[in-house]
Design an enzyme around this catalytic site. Structure first.
Site, short mmCIF file in Angstrom:
data_model
loop_
_atom_site.label_atom_id
_atom_site.label_comp_id
_atom_site.label_asym_id
_atom_site.label_seq_id
_atom_site.Cartn_x
_atom_site.Cartn_y
_atom_site.Cartn_z
N SER A 108 0.81 -1.22 0.00
CA SER A 108 0.00 0.00 0.00
C SER A 108 0.85 1.27 0.00
CB SER A 108 -0.97 0.01 1.18
OG SER A 108 -0.27 0.01 2.40
N THR A 109 2.04 1.24 0.57
CA THR A 109 2.90 2.43 0.57
C THR A 109 3.15 2.90 -0.85
OG1 THR A 109 3.94 1.78 2.65
CG2 THR A 109 5.16 3.34 1.27
N ARG A 112 -0.25 3.95 -2.76
CA ARG A 112 -0.72 5.29 -2.40
C ARG A 112 0.07 6.38 -3.11
NH1 ARG A 112 -2.70 4.54 3.79
NH2 ARG A 112 -3.35 2.38 3.47
N GLU A 133 6.47 -6.54 -12.11
CA GLU A 133 6.05 -5.55 -13.09
C GLU A 133 5.51 -4.34 -12.32
OE1 GLU A 133 4.40 -8.65 -12.92
OE2 GLU A 133 5.55 -9.74 -14.41
N GLN A 152 3.76 -8.09 -1.41
CA GLN A 152 3.53 -9.14 -0.41
C GLN A 152 3.04 -10.40 -1.12
OE1 GLN A 152 0.14 -9.35 2.57
NE2 GLN A 152 1.90 -8.99 3.93
N TYR A 166 3.46 -26.70 -12.20
CA TYR A 166 4.26 -25.91 -13.14
C TYR A 166 5.49 -26.69 -13.58
CZ TYR A 166 5.98 -21.62 -15.29
OH TYR A 166 6.39 -20.67 -16.19
#
Length: 184
Positions: A108-109, A112, A133, A152, A166
């Site tokens: 979120s840092t 924002r 990306e 995260q 995979y």
């Protein structure tokens, strides 16, 4: 399918090498946080960046990707131009268990500040450095700090083991190291 807690993530990192290097608690003093959290792991971005450029008037084509679309930088602070994009990679190398799917979310840092990390899955039995990306959605240049938290990872454990992993598919991004460009 349930989300796995810090105790499970720690055990898998320490006994199975699921995350290397592994930081067993969150570091946050003076940095954008990274390390183990209650239900996830905040990964660091390495100091290797590929920043989109249009110097050669290249066309972005995922089937025939032209490396000249980027400029390479090895820096402590990457400046992503306005309304632009960069690729980077995690410091950490991941080895995903066969009964686990991992989802990568941006912190979120950065969100924002208008910097968005693409939401991407790490499939069962995938391993490697994660190519990240990063989109700068603002009309201003934006900084990304190497060796600090950028995203995260959430670990979702399946009720049973998947039929095809995979690794079974010999996935094209298996074992990637460094920033990896699109492959067909």
């Amino acid at each position: 399918m349930g989300i796995m807690p810090d105790t499970w993530i720690r055990e898998m990192a320490e006994t199975k090498g699921m995350i290397e290097p592994f930081v067993e608690k969150q570091h946050r003093e003076g940095v954008i946080s990274y390390g183990l959290s209650s239900y996830g792991y905040d990964a660091r971005v390495a100091d290797e960046f590929k920043i989109f450029t249009n110097v050669d008037n290249a066309v972005v084509d995922p089937k025939k990707f032209d490396d000249s679309s980027f400029v390479d930088r090895k820096v402590d602070v990457c400046i992503i131009p306005p309304n632009s994009f960069a690729l980077a990679r995690t410091v950490e190398y991941f080895r995903i268990p066969r009964d686990v799917l991992v989802i990568c979310l941006g912190k979120s840092t950065y969100a924002r500040c208008g910097l968005i990390v693409n939401v991407t899955p790490l499939e069962p039995e995938w391993e490697g450095h994660v190519t990240l990306e990063i989109s700068n959605t603002t009309p201003l240049p934006a900084k990304v700090y190497a060796n600090e938290g950028l995203c995260q990872f959430l670990f979702l454990k399946g009720d049973s083991v998947c039929e095809t992993s995979y690794a079974d598919k010999s996935g094209k991004y298996m074992g990637q190291k460094g920033v990896t460009l699109p492959r067909l």
